[in-house]
Scaffold this active site. Structure first.
Site, PDB file in Angstrom:
ATOM      1  N   ASN A 199       0.850  -1.185   0.000  1.00 46.77           N
ATOM      2  CA  ASN A 199       0.000   0.000   0.000  1.00 46.77           C
ATOM      3  C   ASN A 199       0.889   1.240   0.000  1.00 46.77           C
ATOM      4  OD1 ASN A 199       0.798   0.555   2.690  1.00 46.77           O
ATOM      5  ND2 ASN A 199      -0.748  -0.873   3.441  1.00 46.77           N
TER       6      ASN A 199
ATOM      7  N   LYS B  57       9.948 -14.844 -12.320  1.00 46.91           N
ATOM      8  CA  LYS B  57       9.045 -13.795 -12.775  1.00 46.91           C
ATOM      9  C   LYS B  57       7.925 -14.397 -13.622  1.00 46.91           C
ATOM     10  CE  LYS B  57       8.819  -9.539 -15.491  1.00 46.91           C
ATOM     11  NZ  LYS B  57       9.562  -8.570 -16.317  1.00 46.91           N
TER      12      LYS B  57
ATOM     13  N   PRO C 247      -1.741 -12.611   8.930  1.00 47.09           N
ATOM     14  CA  PRO C 247      -2.052 -12.536  10.362  1.00 47.09           C
ATOM     15  C   PRO C 247      -2.379 -11.111  10.767  1.00 47.09           C
ATOM     16  CG  PRO C 247       0.310 -12.822  10.011  1.00 47.09           C
ATOM     17  CD  PRO C 247      -0.348 -13.026   8.687  1.00 47.09           C
TER      18      PRO C 247
ATOM     19  N   ILE D  66      -1.858  -8.475  13.330  1.00 45.92           N
ATOM     20  CA  ILE D  66      -0.893  -8.215  14.413  1.00 45.92           C
ATOM     21  C   ILE D  66      -1.568  -7.568  15.611  1.00 45.92           C
ATOM     22  CG2 ILE D  66       1.201  -6.942  15.029  1.00 45.92           C
ATOM     23  CD1 ILE D  66       2.094  -7.308  12.100  1.00 45.92           C
TER      24      ILE D  66
ATOM     25  N   LYS E 218     -13.539  -1.822  15.088  1.00 44.80           N
ATOM     26  CA  LYS E 218     -12.197  -2.391  15.181  1.00 44.80           C
ATOM     27  C   LYS E 218     -11.726  -2.456  16.632  1.00 44.80           C
ATOM     28  CE  LYS E 218      -7.727  -1.988  12.833  1.00 44.80           C
ATOM     29  NZ  LYS E 218      -6.957  -1.249  11.806  1.00 44.80           N
TER      30      LYS E 218
END
Length: 418
Positions: free
Chosen positions: A223, A301, A319, A321, A352
């Site tokens: 990102n 590739k 996962p 964290i 959250k």
């Protein structure tokens, strides 16, 4: 009565800038008394400083007249702020280790007033592990340390280590003089942490940056996280005296002074590093971890086959964290997560908070176009979501968000908050 600064000038080519600093402070109505180290007298003279300060300049611990009156104790306590500018690597080392072998270092050991150190040295000396270790100790002891400037040096090298311009030092002196005085004068050095509170003796674990999840040897999923906010928080925590472990994804940022940095690439590597760093008093999970990874990254590739169809990628979830720490046997006393949202920011952050088992969620809106988004930018506007409600902060530079957050963390971890 004017505010008073005790200016300690140590030996280095940047010592000549102390003359301009005195002029600027006097212009602001601040009284200045100067102390020269033996090496500093090779660059500026007692006469020049005496003319500008309109006061005696001190350079000898064994001045008989002054010492019969315990002069070094009086000098160390008569000022409102002690400024060491320039602060060489040598005097920083002495300050960090409590060495008092001349007038300047004896004053620094005897003072009960706030201390500002303004380093100036060669770039390699600045980055040396011993110097960084000394800076971390000074910050833990409550000394305020200005960051040196980047630029060309007298030795011909280029990098961090130049003395900040006198105008910038004068502004910082004014800021520190404006801070409220401490109730206990003997705690001045111990508690003087700028605006961020005290985290001395606490271990703060921070994650920052993105993760890169490989598709093949040349491509990855990621990102736009720059890591700037997490690194700013790590720097603020170190300034507040914490022992800081920073687990960083792949970013090109300089490690903050006094911070232990662990570099990782993937989400699974980040989780392993975080768990290895436990126990921690507080964990601040800032990193924008990729939610998914490729189930089986290609060893070579991936080539287009000419069909016009994209290569099939099977994704699996990474996962979590924050959630792992929220339910961990060694869960930190304070657990703070970040939520980068593009809509319904507060609603998603509240969901959250409950799901991850965190104490606070720092939520921000990252819906801006590339180049305008918080991600990669210099400013941030956040909402702190907790069981007590939502606290909205105005848009601030990321370093100011970091200072404000660390002050909140320090308050939460203080014994009075129990």
């Amino acid at each position: 009565m004017p505010q008073r600064v005790l200016l300690i000038v140590s030996g280095g080519i940047a010592a000549y800038k102390s003359l301009e600093l005195v002029r600027l402070l006097r212009k602001r109505g601040i009284a200045v008394r100067a102390v020269l180290t033996r090496s500093a007298k090779q660059f500026v003279t007692p006469l020049s400083l005496g003319v500008l300060t309109e006061d005696q300049v001190y350079d000898d611990l064994f001045d008989l007249k002054a010492e019969c009156e315990i002069g070094h104790i009086q000098l160390s306590r008569q000022a409102d702020l002690v400024v060491v500018a320039p602060a060489t690597a040598n005097i920083l080392a002495k300050m960090a280790n409590g060495i008092a072998d001349d007038l300047a270092t004896t004053l620094l050991l005897a003072t009960d007033k706030p201390v500002l150190a303004v380093p100036a040295m060669n770039v390699r000396m600045w980055h040396h592990k011993a110097t960084q270790r000394n800076l971390a100790q000074l910050r833990a002891d409550g000394v305020h340390v200005m960051e040196p400037d980047d630029g060309e040096m007298a030795c011909g090298e280029y990098g961090k280590g130049r003395l900040p311009e006198p105008e910038a030092i004068a502004v910082e002196v004014e800021r520190l003089l404006a801070l409220p005085s401490r109730a206990d004068p003997l705690a001045g050095q111990q508690d003087f942490m700028g605006d961020t509170g005290s985290l001395a003796g606490q271990h703060v674990l921070i994650t920052a940056g993105p993760t890169h999840e490989p598709i093949d040897p040349v491509r990855y999923i990621a990102n736009r996280s720059s890591g700037k906010q997490g690194f700013a928080i790590a720097a603020a925590a170190a300034r507040a005296g914490a022992r800081v472990t920073l687990v960083a994804g792949p970013v090109q940022l300089q490690t903050p002074a006094g911070v232990i940095r662990i570099d990782v690439e993937t989400a699974r590597e980040m989780l392993s590093a975080v768990e290895a760093a436990l126990p921690a008093d507080a964990a601040i999970i800032v990193a924008a971890v990729a939610d998914w990874r490729v189930a089986d990254a290609a060893g070579q590739k991936i080539k287009k086959d000419g069909s016009g169809q994209p290569a099939p990628l099977a994704l699996v979830e990474n996962p979590d964290i924050l959630a792992t720490l929220g339910h961990h046997a060694q869960r930190p006393k304070l657990l703070v997560g970040f939520a980068a949202e593009t809509e319904k920011v507060a609603d998603h952050a509240q969901a959250k908070l409950a799901k991850k088992g965190a104490d606070w969620i720092v939520a921000n809106d990252v819906s801006g176009a590339p180049g305008e988004s918080v991600m990669g930018g210099e400013d941030n506007a956040v909402q702190i979501v907790s069981a007590q409600g939502i606290e909205c902060w105005p848009r601030l530079p990321k370093h100011a968000v970091a200072d404000k957050l660390i002050a909140k963390v320090a308050h939460a971890l203080s014994p009075s908050a129990d």
